[in-house]
Design a protein around this motif. Structure first.
Motif, PDB file in Angstrom:
ATOM      1  N   ALA A 286      -5.051  50.789  23.044  1.00 44.57           N
ATOM      2  CA  ALA A 286      -4.319  51.855  23.203  1.00 44.57           C
ATOM      3  C   ALA A 286      -5.164  53.109  22.819  1.00 44.57           C
ATOM      4  CB  ALA A 286      -3.506  51.881  21.787  1.00 44.57           C
ATOM      5  N   ASN A 287      -6.176  53.013  22.139  1.00 41.26           N
ATOM      6  CA  ASN A 287      -7.295  54.126  21.855  1.00 41.26           C
ATOM      7  C   ASN A 287      -8.421  54.060  22.861  1.00 41.26           C
ATOM      8  OD1 ASN A 287      -8.600  52.013  21.140  1.00 41.26           O
ATOM      9  ND2 ASN A 287      -9.253  52.624  18.989  1.00 41.26           N
ATOM     10  N   MET A 288      -8.273  53.706  23.908  1.00 43.85           N
ATOM     11  CA  MET A 288      -9.369  53.560  24.848  1.00 43.85           C
ATOM     12  C   MET A 288      -9.362  55.323  25.518  1.00 43.85           C
ATOM     13  SD  MET A 288      -9.637  50.167  27.283  1.00 43.85           S
ATOM     14  CE  MET A 288     -11.071  48.989  27.370  1.00 43.85           C
ATOM     15  N   THR A 289     -10.690  55.266  25.553  1.00 44.07           N
ATOM     16  CA  THR A 289     -10.719  56.653  26.598  1.00 44.07           C
ATOM     17  C   THR A 289     -10.715  56.458  27.980  1.00 44.07           C
ATOM     18  OG1 THR A 289     -12.602  57.335  24.968  1.00 44.07           O
ATOM     19  CG2 THR A 289     -12.672  58.418  27.215  1.00 44.07           C
ATOM     20  N   ARG A 290      -9.912  56.947  28.770  1.00 43.89           N
ATOM     21  CA  ARG A 290      -9.365  56.830  30.316  1.00 43.89           C
ATOM     22  C   ARG A 290      -9.959  57.935  31.128  1.00 43.89           C
ATOM     23  NH1 ARG A 290      -5.038  58.587  33.438  1.00 43.89           N
ATOM     24  NH2 ARG A 290      -4.836  57.003  35.295  1.00 43.89           N
TER      25      ARG A 290
END
Length: 599
Positions: free
Chosen positions: A422-426
């Motif tokens: 959920a907290n991945m940089t995209r």
């Protein structure tokens, strides 16, 4: 829309039947509808094995003849062209059904009257899209443009605004008698739905369907549909009225057959190769074919409504459609234009791939030894490439790898916003070329960063491979392809096309030198995902990228219920990358790669 109430009395006409290798015969009719097939109960019987039981229907409407294929096994052809939907035919046109060629002949008086009616109603020659039948030598008639159409479906199921796409109509596969009966029932169901939709659309006063429908009109729709059902009930013997009316109402006001599928959380992809075929992929199952739309018009309405949901309405001149319908749903469509063309669409649902490697071991996707090796590859920050078909399994494995060793700042590079974490940089791959390259270059230079990328385009693949060339390591990437060999070949070919200054050998070497380990994923007939092989990429040999298997899945047998049993087997080869991993502080037991003793 064609109103059945204005249908004139059919003229007296004859059908001239010529059988391959036989003589001609002539049968006379004075009716507005005849069916053609090989069994009794058809108005015209053609008793040959390559004619289906209910093969085709010929209608007389508004001064013109219209032929429709009834989902026959071998197809129906007009002037040497296979038809995908209802097609207008004139006197002298040739209709090919199995070993038979049919021609319509009008009497002199009827021909003159038919000509006047055709001119008044704008009747035109049939479309010339399709494929050539195996026999017959008549020349094709010249095609003329179709008349403009209202928002309701025309008598032909062809959508009124279409692009010419000859490859858009898939060949009908050979079917057993049981399958043919099922297809005939589906065709009859769609025909009745079409009649109800056509009637209700006319009662709605030609309102534009595909956008918002006035609440007052919406509340009256069911009444219109029930009116039409009363007229069609005799023809609909055996069909459930609520199901037919519900399907018609869904086409007029909602998303047709797509609505229930979109609400089904197990559905991960919906494909519509033509309006009357909906292919559904559910998680962990093989694809299924379900009843489609009743017409091209109804399919277009659904595409328009999906575009409305994306808050970017469909433009009148738009042919190639791409929309993010919701956070986890992505629409791609080709909207047909012209007289006998098909629209196509896919709707993909992306879900957060939250399975761990441990869960994949429990599910039987990989073995314990394979999971251990992959985890150690991640710890040593070697570059991994996952290859598999577009069925969800590739993303499951990619997600598990991205979750397995979260040792820094994972960066998700994909058109899907549903990252494994959920907290991945995209990074959005739809950025301009320069912005995408800059974003990936900066991301890869963050200390401890790990790029997790779906290589869905040349631009994205070249940017990721350039970052690897600049020193990025620990990259985990995926490529959609039916096999590992094809995945590597297609990736090289895309880079070659997009990089005209490079040679074919140079692009293959670029791919081979970028990744250390490749993982091939597949969905077996039992619906479960398996990693078929883990291989080391060893460089190039001739015109191909050379790989050496480390682990493979060997299928042993299928048991009750179709479950495929098999074994994950080490090849006995110790990969060269092991030495690199040891220099990075990751020790591997050589027993991990030992072949089991033969029995």
């Amino acid at each position: 829309m064609i109103s059945t109430s204005s249908t004139p009395q059919a003229p007296a006409f004859a059908i001239v039947i010529h059988e391959k290798g036989g003589a001609e015969r002539r049968e006379a009719f004075e009716t507005s509808e005849i069916t053609v097939g090989r069994v009794q109960g058809n108005d015209l019987m053609l008793q040959k094995g390559n004619v289906s039981k209910r093969h085709a229907r010929l209608l007389y409407r508004d001064g013109r003849f219209i032929v429709t294929d009834l989902n026959s096994t071998n197809g129906t052809y007009v002037n040497r062209r296979r038809i995908a939907q209802a097609t207008i035919v004139r006197e002298g046109d040739r209709i090919y059904i199995g070993d038979f060629v049919l021609r319509i002949e009008l009497s002199g008086e009827s021909a003159e009257a038919g000509s006047r009616e055709s001119m008044a109603s704008g009747a035109l020659r049939p479309s010339q899209s399709g494929s050539v039948p195996p026999s017959g030598s008549s020349s094709s008639a010249a095609a003329e443009p179709e008349p403009a159409s209202s928002s309701a479906p025309s008598e032909s199921p062809a959508r009124p605004t279409a692009i010419s796409m000859e490859s858009g109509t898939p060949a009908t596969p050979n079917r057993s008698t049981h399958d043919e009966t099922a297809f005939d029932e589906n065709a009859r169901f769609r025909e009745i739905v079409f009649a109800l939709v056509n009637h209700a659309a006319g009662r709605m006063g030609g309102k534009e369907l595909g956008g918002a429908v006035d609440p007052a009109v919406k509340s009256a729709v069911e009444g219109y549909l029930r009116e039409a059902w009363v007229e069609k009930e005799r023809e609909a013997t055996g069909l459930d009225s609520n199901r037919v009316i519900g399907a018609a109402k869904a086409e007029l006001l909602e998303l047709g057959p797509l609505g229930a599928l979109i609400r089904d959380n197990s559905v991960i992809e919906i494909g519509v190769p033509r309006f009357d075929r909906v292919v559904v992929v559910r998680a962990g199952r093989t694809p299924s074919v379900e009843v489609g739309f009743s017409s091209e018009s109804a399919m277009l309405w659904a595409i328009r409504r999906l575009c409305e949901q994306s808050r970017e309405p469909l433009r009148n001149d738009e042919v190639v459609v791409e929309r993010r319908v919701s956070e986890n749903s992505y629409l791609k469509a080709v909207v047909g234009t012209g007289s006998n063309a098909s629209s196509m669409m896919t709707l993909r649902r992306t879900r957060r791939a939250s399975h761990s490697l441990e869960e994949l071991v429990r599910r039987g996707t990989i073995s314990r030894a394979m999971a251990t090796f992959l985890l150690q590859c991640l710890q040593a920050r070697v570059n991994l490439l996952v290859v598999g078909p577009r069925d969800g399994g590739t993303r499951v494995v990619l997600g598990a790898l991205s979750l397995a060793h979260n040792d820094g700042s994972p960066v998700w590079i994909s058109s899907s916003e549903s990252a494994p974490l959920a907290n991945m940089t995209r990074v959005d791959p739809t950025l301009s070329v320069e912005r995408l390259r800059h974003a990936i270059r900066v991301s890869s230079q963050v200390p401890g960063a790990r790029l997790v990328a779906e290589l869905s385009s040349f631009m994205l693949a070249s940017a990721v491979l350039e970052s690897i060339g600049d020193g990025a390591d620990g990259v985990v990437a995926s490529r959609i392809a039916p096999s590992l060999a094809r995945g590597l070949s297609r990736l090289s070919a895309e880079l070659l096309v997009g990089s005209p200054l490079l040679t074919a050998t140079a692009t293959r070497d670029w791919v081979a030198s970028s990744f250390d380990i490749a993982v091939e994923v597949a969905q077996l007939p039992d619906g479960r995902y398996r990693v078929l092989r883990i291989a080391e990429i060893r460089g190039i040999s001739g015109d191909a990228i050379q790989t050496t298997d480390i682990f493979t899945f060997v299928a042993d047998r299928s048991v009750t219920g179709g479950v495929v049993e098999g074994s994950f087997v080490p090849s006995g080869n110790i990969p060269e990358v092991v030495e690199t991993m040891r220099t990075r502080g990751v020790e591997l037991e050589s027993a991990l790669f030992s072949r089991p003793p033969s029995r």
